[in-house]
Design a protein around this motif. Structure first.
Motif, PDB file in Angstrom:
ATOM      1  N   SER A  74       0.801  -1.226   0.000  1.00  0.00           N
ATOM      2  CA  SER A  74       0.000   0.000   0.000  1.00  0.00           C
ATOM      3  C   SER A  74       0.836   1.280   0.000  1.00  0.00           C
ATOM      4  N   SER A  75       0.820   1.979  -1.134  1.00  0.00           N
ATOM      5  CA  SER A  75       1.555   3.232  -1.243  1.00  0.00           C
ATOM      6  C   SER A  75       0.902   4.347  -0.434  1.00  0.00           C
ATOM      7  N   SER A  76      -0.433   4.381  -0.388  1.00  0.00           N
ATOM      8  CA  SER A  76      -1.116   5.463   0.323  1.00  0.00           C
ATOM      9  C   SER A  76      -0.831   5.420   1.817  1.00  0.00           C
ATOM     10  N   ALA A  77      -0.703   4.206   2.383  1.00  0.00           N
ATOM     11  CA  ALA A  77      -0.374   4.087   3.801  1.00  0.00           C
ATOM     12  C   ALA A  77       1.004   4.659   4.092  1.00  0.00           C
ATOM     13  N   HIS A  78       1.931   4.462   3.167  1.00  0.00           N
ATOM     14  CA  HIS A  78       3.293   4.960   3.380  1.00  0.00           C
ATOM     15  C   HIS A  78       3.400   6.462   3.146  1.00  0.00           C
ATOM     16  N   LEU A  79       2.607   6.975   2.234  1.00  0.00           N
ATOM     17  CA  LEU A  79       2.689   8.403   1.943  1.00  0.00           C
ATOM     18  C   LEU A  79       2.015   9.248   3.022  1.00  0.00           C
ATOM     19  N   ILE A  80       1.146   8.625   3.827  1.00  0.00           N
ATOM     20  CA  ILE A  80       0.500   9.380   4.897  1.00  0.00           C
ATOM     21  C   ILE A  80       1.409   9.501   6.124  1.00  0.00           C
ATOM     22  N   LEU A  81       2.320   8.546   6.305  1.00  0.00           N
ATOM     23  CA  LEU A  81       3.171   8.541   7.489  1.00  0.00           C
ATOM     24  C   LEU A  81       4.166   9.709   7.548  1.00  0.00           C
ATOM     25  N   PRO A  82       4.897  10.005   6.438  1.00  0.00           N
ATOM     26  CA  PRO A  82       5.831  11.132   6.524  1.00  0.00           C
ATOM     27  C   PRO A  82       5.155  12.449   6.889  1.00  0.00           C
ATOM     28  N   SER A  83       3.982  12.703   6.307  1.00  0.00           N
ATOM     29  CA  SER A  83       3.282  13.950   6.619  1.00  0.00           C
ATOM     30  C   SER A  83       2.784  13.958   8.059  1.00  0.00           C
ATOM     31  N   ALA A  84       2.349  12.776   8.552  1.00  0.00           N
ATOM     32  CA  ALA A  84       1.837  12.703   9.923  1.00  0.00           C
ATOM     33  C   ALA A  84       2.959  12.800  10.953  1.00  0.00           C
ATOM     34  N   LEU A  85       4.084  12.136  10.672  1.00  0.00           N
ATOM     35  CA  LEU A  85       5.171  12.091  11.638  1.00  0.00           C
ATOM     36  C   LEU A  85       6.105  13.294  11.543  1.00  0.00           C
ATOM     37  N   LEU A  86       6.312  13.797  10.326  1.00  0.00           N
ATOM     38  CA  LEU A  86       7.296  14.865  10.114  1.00  0.00           C
ATOM     39  C   LEU A  86       6.667  16.210   9.778  1.00  0.00           C
ATOM     40  N   GLY A  87       5.342  16.234   9.622  1.00  0.00           N
ATOM     41  CA  GLY A  87       4.663  17.488   9.334  1.00  0.00           C
ATOM     42  C   GLY A  87       4.893  18.022   7.930  1.00  0.00           C
ATOM     43  N   TRP A  88       5.213  17.137   6.978  1.00  0.00           N
ATOM     44  CA  TRP A  88       5.444  17.572   5.602  1.00  0.00           C
ATOM     45  C   TRP A  88       4.127  17.944   4.931  1.00  0.00           C
TER      46      TRP A  88
END
Length: 265
Positions: free
Chosen positions: A22-36
């Protein structure tokens, strides 16, 4: 975007486009964890182009052989194994294409939440495990029928739901139909070619309509890194699939879904 953000997001796209995680699961993590912030439409187009070039490069002989057979046999009104596989790829692409046209706005408005992604990451991960355990894994690609292609294509339409994983759900369907792991993955990769092409084309049209300045530095790096990571991913995935099976990806999906729940709680 700075260079670090470009590198991380491009590699994530290149790897997760073809792995059943799942690409969408991975793309949500950087923004959630790092505030990107969102990487923007132009960068999305760039990494899709990189992934498309990778799969076309890796399967260039298969694509040429099936394409040539499809043109020749269609003109002659005959069917060979290669032209039948080409028709299977075409037929398998139609359900997801139609579903995208009809349901895309609904998915974007109603289903693109972290909780949905966490649930589907875990749920479809368990389904992947079941298909690997229950499937006979005896059939080869040469045995794929148009009915098989349609069923796998209908499963591929479910990938519109964030967290499902396009490669994961198509491999799952193919395994339930009795295909060997490597053949299931190979057909899944073939199906990605017209779908990534269509998705990239639509995003390009949106980008043209929006206009505005373009960060060519980010686009160049995004395309290159997505291409390299996707090409390496396809090669290693197919090489080790029969040896290690799909359980590592199932475990990874369960852990990722749990991490998403913890982040969102």
């Amino acid at each position: 975007m700075d260079l670090w953000q470009i590198i991380v997001l491009a590699i994530i796209q290149g790897l997760t486009e073809f792995l059943p995680i799942s690409s969408s699961a991975h793309l949500i993590l950087p923004s959630a964890l790092l505030g990107w912030q969102d990487q923007g439409l132009a960068f999305d187009v760039a990494v899709h182009v990189g992934s498309l070039c990778a799969v076309l490069s890796y399967f260039r002989r298969d694509v040429f052989r099936m394409g040539n057979a499809w043109v020749r046999d269609t003109a002659r009104r005959t069917v060979t194994e290669d032209s039948r596989l080409a028709w299977a790829v075409i037929l398998g692409t139609i359900p997801a294409g139609l579903a995208g046209l009809v349901l895309n706005d609904f998915v974007e408005d109603e289903l693109r939440s972290g909780w949905v992604i966490a649930a589907t990451t875990i749920g479809f991960g368990l389904l992947l495990w079941w298909s690997d355990a229950a499937g006979s894994r005896r059939r080869q690609l040469s045995s794929v029928t148009l009915r098989d292609a349609l069923l796998i294509g209908l499963a591929q339409a479910l990938a519109l739901i964030p967290g499902t994983s396009r490669s994961g759900i198509t491999i799952t369907a193919a395994l339930f139909l009795g295909l060997r792991r490597e053949d299931a993955a190979r057909f899944s990769f073939w199906l990605s070619i017209p779908l990534i092409t269509a998705a990239g084309g639509l995003k390009t049209l949106e980008l043209i309509e929006q206009g505005g300045a373009t960060d060519w530095y980010a686009i160049a790096w995004g395309t290159l890194l997505s291409f390299i990571s996707a090409l390496l991913c396809i090669h290693l995935f197919l090489r080790f699939l029969e040896r290690i099976g799909l359980m590592p990806y199932v475990i990874y999906r369960l852990a990722l879904g749990a991490l998403l729940i913890l982040v969102l709680w």
